[in-house]
Design a protein around this motif. Structure first.
Motif, PDB file in Angstrom:
ATOM      1  N   SER A  35       0.806  -1.217   0.000  1.00 16.77           N
ATOM      2  CA  SER A  35       0.000   0.000   0.000  1.00 16.77           C
ATOM      3  C   SER A  35       0.845   1.276   0.000  1.00 16.77           C
ATOM      4  CB  SER A  35      -0.974  -0.004   1.182  1.00 16.77           C
ATOM      5  OG  SER A  35      -0.275  -0.087   2.396  1.00 16.77           O
ATOM      6  N   GLN A  36       2.076   1.247   0.553  1.00 16.14           N
ATOM      7  CA  GLN A  36       2.831   2.499   0.700  1.00 16.14           C
ATOM      8  C   GLN A  36       4.009   2.640  -0.255  1.00 16.14           C
ATOM      9  OE1 GLN A  36       3.558   3.946   4.614  1.00 16.14           O
ATOM     10  NE2 GLN A  36       2.061   2.595   5.546  1.00 16.14           N
ATOM     11  N   CYS A  37       4.572   1.563  -0.731  1.00 15.54           N
ATOM     12  CA  CYS A  37       5.813   1.657  -1.509  1.00 15.54           C
ATOM     13  C   CYS A  37       5.646   1.238  -2.963  1.00 15.54           C
ATOM     14  CB  CYS A  37       6.909   0.780  -0.900  1.00 15.54           C
ATOM     15  SG  CYS A  37       6.981   0.790   0.902  1.00 15.54           S
ATOM     16  N   GLY A  65      17.525  -6.921  -2.542  1.00 11.30           N
ATOM     17  CA  GLY A  65      18.839  -6.957  -1.903  1.00 11.30           C
ATOM     18  C   GLY A  65      19.251  -5.635  -1.290  1.00 11.30           C
ATOM     19  N   ILE A  66      18.278  -4.775  -0.961  1.00 10.68           N
ATOM     20  CA  ILE A  66      18.616  -3.423  -0.492  1.00 10.68           C
ATOM     21  C   ILE A  66      19.381  -3.452   0.834  1.00 10.68           C
ATOM     22  CG2 ILE A  66      16.345  -3.053   0.630  1.00 10.68           C
ATOM     23  CD1 ILE A  66      18.403  -0.395  -1.235  1.00 10.68           C
ATOM     24  N   VAL A  67      19.035  -4.390   1.725  1.00  5.07           N
ATOM     25  CA  VAL A  67      19.761  -4.450   2.998  1.00  5.07           C
ATOM     26  C   VAL A  67      21.154  -5.020   2.727  1.00  5.07           C
ATOM     27  CG1 VAL A  67      19.852  -5.485   5.300  1.00  5.07           C
ATOM     28  CG2 VAL A  67      17.678  -4.654   4.390  1.00  5.07           C
ATOM     29  N   GLY A  68      22.171  -4.234   3.058  1.00  2.00           N
ATOM     30  CA  GLY A  68      23.550  -4.660   2.804  1.00  2.00           C
ATOM     31  C   GLY A  68      24.112  -4.096   1.511  1.00  2.00           C
ATOM     32  N   ARG A  69      23.285  -3.316   0.789  1.00  2.00           N
ATOM     33  CA  ARG A  69      23.767  -2.738  -0.466  1.00  2.00           C
ATOM     34  C   ARG A  69      24.160  -1.273  -0.246  1.00  2.00           C
ATOM     35  NH1 ARG A  69      19.342  -1.132  -4.370  1.00  2.00           N
ATOM     36  NH2 ARG A  69      18.858  -3.279  -4.909  1.00  2.00           N
ATOM     37  N   GLN A  70      25.154  -0.817  -0.976  1.00  2.99           N
ATOM     38  CA  GLN A  70      25.524   0.602  -0.923  1.00  2.99           C
ATOM     39  C   GLN A  70      24.344   1.439  -1.404  1.00  2.99           C
ATOM     40  OE1 GLN A  70      29.265   1.591  -2.871  1.00  2.99           O
ATOM     41  NE2 GLN A  70      28.520   3.643  -3.345  1.00  2.99           N
ATOM     42  N   GLY A  72      22.232   4.134  -3.384  1.00  5.80           N
ATOM     43  CA  GLY A  72      22.309   4.868  -4.645  1.00  5.80           C
ATOM     44  C   GLY A  72      23.050   4.181  -5.779  1.00  5.80           C
ATOM     45  N   VAL A  73      22.971   2.866  -5.880  1.00  2.00           N
ATOM     46  CA  VAL A  73      23.780   2.180  -6.902  1.00  2.00           C
ATOM     47  C   VAL A  73      22.991   1.279  -7.867  1.00  2.00           C
ATOM     48  CG1 VAL A  73      25.918   2.241  -5.554  1.00  2.00           C
ATOM     49  CG2 VAL A  73      24.414   0.256  -5.346  1.00  2.00           C
ATOM     50  N   VAL A  74      21.654   1.383  -7.915  1.00  4.38           N
ATOM     51  CA  VAL A  74      20.930   0.551  -8.895  1.00  4.38           C
ATOM     52  C   VAL A  74      21.231   1.084 -10.300  1.00  4.38           C
ATOM     53  CG1 VAL A  74      18.645  -0.079  -9.781  1.00  4.38           C
ATOM     54  CG2 VAL A  74      19.110  -0.169  -7.326  1.00  4.38           C
ATOM     55  N   ARG A  78      18.127   7.043 -12.022  1.00  4.46           N
ATOM     56  CA  ARG A  78      18.659   8.404 -11.847  1.00  4.46           C
ATOM     57  C   ARG A  78      18.353   8.929 -10.460  1.00  4.46           C
ATOM     58  NH1 ARG A  78      17.885  11.987 -17.097  1.00  4.46           N
ATOM     59  NH2 ARG A  78      18.789  13.396 -15.560  1.00  4.46           N
ATOM     60  N   TYR A  79      19.284   8.715  -9.568  1.00  7.84           N
ATOM     61  CA  TYR A  79      19.143   9.164  -8.184  1.00  7.84           C
ATOM     62  C   TYR A  79      19.430  10.661  -8.072  1.00  7.84           C
ATOM     63  CZ  TYR A  79      19.633   4.266  -6.623  1.00  7.84           C
ATOM     64  OH  TYR A  79      19.468   2.930  -6.393  1.00  7.84           O
ATOM     65  N   GLY A  80      19.020  11.209  -6.937  1.00  4.48           N
ATOM     66  CA  GLY A  80      19.458  12.553  -6.582  1.00  4.48           C
ATOM     67  C   GLY A  80      20.917  12.521  -6.136  1.00  4.48           C
ATOM     68  N   ARG A 125       7.033   9.733   3.170  1.00  6.96           N
ATOM     69  CA  ARG A 125       7.466   9.364   4.517  1.00  6.96           C
ATOM     70  C   ARG A 125       6.529   8.329   5.080  1.00  6.96           C
ATOM     71  NH1 ARG A 125       8.340  14.406   8.352  1.00  6.96           N
ATOM     72  NH2 ARG A 125       9.788  15.668   7.144  1.00  6.96           N
ATOM     73  N   VAL A 126       7.090   7.351   5.769  1.00 12.30           N
ATOM     74  CA  VAL A 126       6.266   6.415   6.531  1.00 12.30           C
ATOM     75  C   VAL A 126       5.888   7.120   7.827  1.00 12.30           C
ATOM     76  CG1 VAL A 126       6.251   4.174   7.698  1.00 12.30           C
ATOM     77  CG2 VAL A 126       7.417   4.429   5.500  1.00 12.30           C
ATOM     78  N   ARG A 127       4.633   6.962   8.242  1.00 13.06           N
ATOM     79  CA  ARG A 127       4.170   7.754   9.380  1.00 13.06           C
ATOM     80  C   ARG A 127       4.599   7.229  10.741  1.00 13.06           C
ATOM     81  NH1 ARG A 127      -0.631  11.108   8.577  1.00 13.06           N
ATOM     82  NH2 ARG A 127      -0.617  11.586   6.355  1.00 13.06           N
TER      83      ARG A 127
HETATM   84  C1  HEC Z   1       6.455   8.666  -4.508  1.00 11.72           C
HETATM   85  C2  HEC Z   1       7.364   7.596  -4.869  1.00 11.72           C
HETATM   86  C3  HEC Z   1       8.011   6.810  -3.751  1.00 11.72           C
HETATM   87  C4  HEC Z   1       7.404   6.148  -2.713  1.00 11.72           C
HETATM   88  C5  HEC Z   1       5.919   6.068  -2.386  1.00 11.72           C
HETATM   89  C6  HEC Z   1       8.465   5.479  -2.000  1.00 11.72           C
HETATM   90  N1  HEC Z   1       9.673   5.729  -2.562  1.00 11.72           N
HETATM   91 FE1  HEC Z   1      11.480   5.024  -1.961  1.00 11.72          FE
HETATM   92  N2  HEC Z   1      12.410   6.108  -3.366  1.00 11.72           N
HETATM   93  C7  HEC Z   1      11.782   6.881  -4.327  1.00 11.72           C
HETATM   94  C8  HEC Z   1      12.770   7.589  -5.115  1.00 11.72           C
HETATM   95  C9  HEC Z   1      12.499   8.532  -6.271  1.00 11.72           C
HETATM   96  C10 HEC Z   1      14.034   7.209  -4.589  1.00 11.72           C
HETATM   97  C11 HEC Z   1      15.410   7.743  -4.989  1.00 11.72           C
HETATM   98  C12 HEC Z   1      15.763   8.817  -3.938  1.00 11.72           C
HETATM   99  C13 HEC Z   1      16.914   9.745  -4.302  1.00 11.72           C
HETATM  100  O1  HEC Z   1      17.510   9.589  -5.367  1.00 11.72           O
HETATM  101  O2  HEC Z   1      17.186  10.657  -3.481  1.00 11.72           O
HETATM  102  C14 HEC Z   1      13.769   6.278  -3.516  1.00 11.72           C
HETATM  103  C15 HEC Z   1      14.758   5.660  -2.749  1.00 11.72           C
HETATM  104  C16 HEC Z   1      14.532   4.680  -1.814  1.00 11.72           C
HETATM  105  C17 HEC Z   1      15.551   3.943  -1.126  1.00 11.72           C
HETATM  106  C18 HEC Z   1      17.055   4.056  -1.345  1.00 11.72           C
HETATM  107  C19 HEC Z   1      17.404   3.104  -2.489  1.00 11.72           C
HETATM  108  C20 HEC Z   1      18.869   2.996  -2.849  1.00 11.72           C
HETATM  109  O3  HEC Z   1      19.156   2.330  -3.868  1.00 11.72           O
HETATM  110  O4  HEC Z   1      19.727   3.528  -2.141  1.00 11.72           O
HETATM  111  C21 HEC Z   1      14.915   3.073  -0.293  1.00 11.72           C
HETATM  112  C22 HEC Z   1      15.547   2.076   0.668  1.00 11.72           C
HETATM  113  C23 HEC Z   1      13.500   3.288  -0.449  1.00 11.72           C
HETATM  114  N3  HEC Z   1      13.295   4.271  -1.377  1.00 11.72           N
HETATM  115  C24 HEC Z   1      12.517   2.569   0.205  1.00 11.72           C
HETATM  116  C25 HEC Z   1      11.156   2.865   0.136  1.00 11.72           C
HETATM  117  C26 HEC Z   1      10.136   2.167   0.876  1.00 11.72           C
HETATM  118  C27 HEC Z   1      10.406   0.971   1.784  1.00 11.72           C
HETATM  119  C28 HEC Z   1       8.957   2.771   0.595  1.00 11.72           C
HETATM  120  C29 HEC Z   1       7.590   2.478   1.204  1.00 11.72           C
HETATM  121  C30 HEC Z   1       7.482   2.753   2.605  1.00 11.72           C
HETATM  122  C31 HEC Z   1       9.225   3.834  -0.355  1.00 11.72           C
HETATM  123  N4  HEC Z   1      10.566   3.856  -0.607  1.00 11.72           N
HETATM  124  C32 HEC Z   1       8.254   4.670  -0.895  1.00 11.72           C
HETATM  125  C33 HEC Z   1      10.424   7.009  -4.505  1.00 11.72           C
HETATM  126  C34 HEC Z   1       9.455   6.537  -3.640  1.00 11.72           C
END
Ligand code: HEC
Length: 156
Positions: A35-37, A65-70, A72-74, A78-80, A125-127
């Motif tokens: 529901s959130q991600c 595999g996010i836990v244990g991964r650096q 910003g490396v997928v 296009r990350y920030g 943000r998760v609440r």
């Molecule tokens: C509105 C879209 C959106 C939602 C909803 C969202 N994310 Fe993201 N998430 C992103 C984006 C875009 C990035 C890349 C952030 C950056 O580059 O600064 C990101 C980055 C991340 C990263 C870092 C990934 C990395 O490779 O380092 C994690 C972990 C993550 N999100 C987990 C979650 C989880 C878990 C949820 C649900 C609770 C969630 N996100 C909900 C858009 C979203």
């Protein structure tokens, strides 16, 4: 009496140490992820199997595999700049780090980089902390298995 209490207290402390890093519930995390991600992220294995979310989701990076991964490396995502910089400076996602990130990505990056102008591309943000812990416990289930890691090491 006092000595007995101390023994009991240190036994309790030891059993706390043996608990997993984050005490989340992966089953609750699965539905919270949906529901959130899942609007922005999926979990797709290296073989292309969709393990959570939908295939066609591209707003956020694949969380396999996010836990244990650096951070910003997928490949191809296009990350920030701030998240990439945090990864280059050594941020490797642990369960403990991911919880505050999910609660407030901007503050987490500002603290990690010690830069109050740091920005996040994740505008979500998760609440509550319990839900964040559940989601992290769910995501921690997906990653390279020992067998895969051994195969990779053997093959290189
Ligand atoms: C509105 C879209 C959106 C939602 C909803 C969202 N994310 Fe993201 N998430 C992103 C984006 C875009 C990035 C890349 C952030 C950056 O580059 O600064 C990101 C980055 C991340 C990263 C870092 C990934 C990395 O490779 O380092 C994690 C972990 C993550 N999100 C987990 C979650 C989880 C878990 C949820 C649900 C609770 C969630 N996100 C909900 C858009 C979203």
């Amino acid at each position: 009496m006092k000595a007995k209490f101390n023994i009991a207290a240190s036994a309790a402390a030891l059993s706390l140490l043996a608990l997993p890093a984050v005490a989340g519930d992966p089953d609750a995390g699965e539905s919270a992820f949906a529901s959130q991600c899942a609007n922005c992220h999926n979990v797709v294995s290296d073989d292309g199997d969709v393990l959570a979310g939908r295939q066609q989701v591209r707003t956020g990076p694949n969380l396999y595999g996010i836990v244990g991964r650096q951070a910003g490396v997928v490949d191809g995502f296009r990350y920030g700049n701030s998240l990439v910089e945090a990864g280059e400076e050594g941020l490797v996602w642990s369960e403990e780090d991911m919880v505050p990130y999910l609660l407030d990505p901007v503050s987490f990056l500002r603290e990690t980089l010690d830069d109050r102008r740091a920005r996040s591309q994740m505008s979500f943000r998760v609440r509550d902390e319990g839900t964040a812990q559940d989601i992290v416990a769910f995501l921690a289930q997906f990653g390279a298995t020992d067998a895969e890691e051994e195969a990779e090491e053997g093959g290189s």
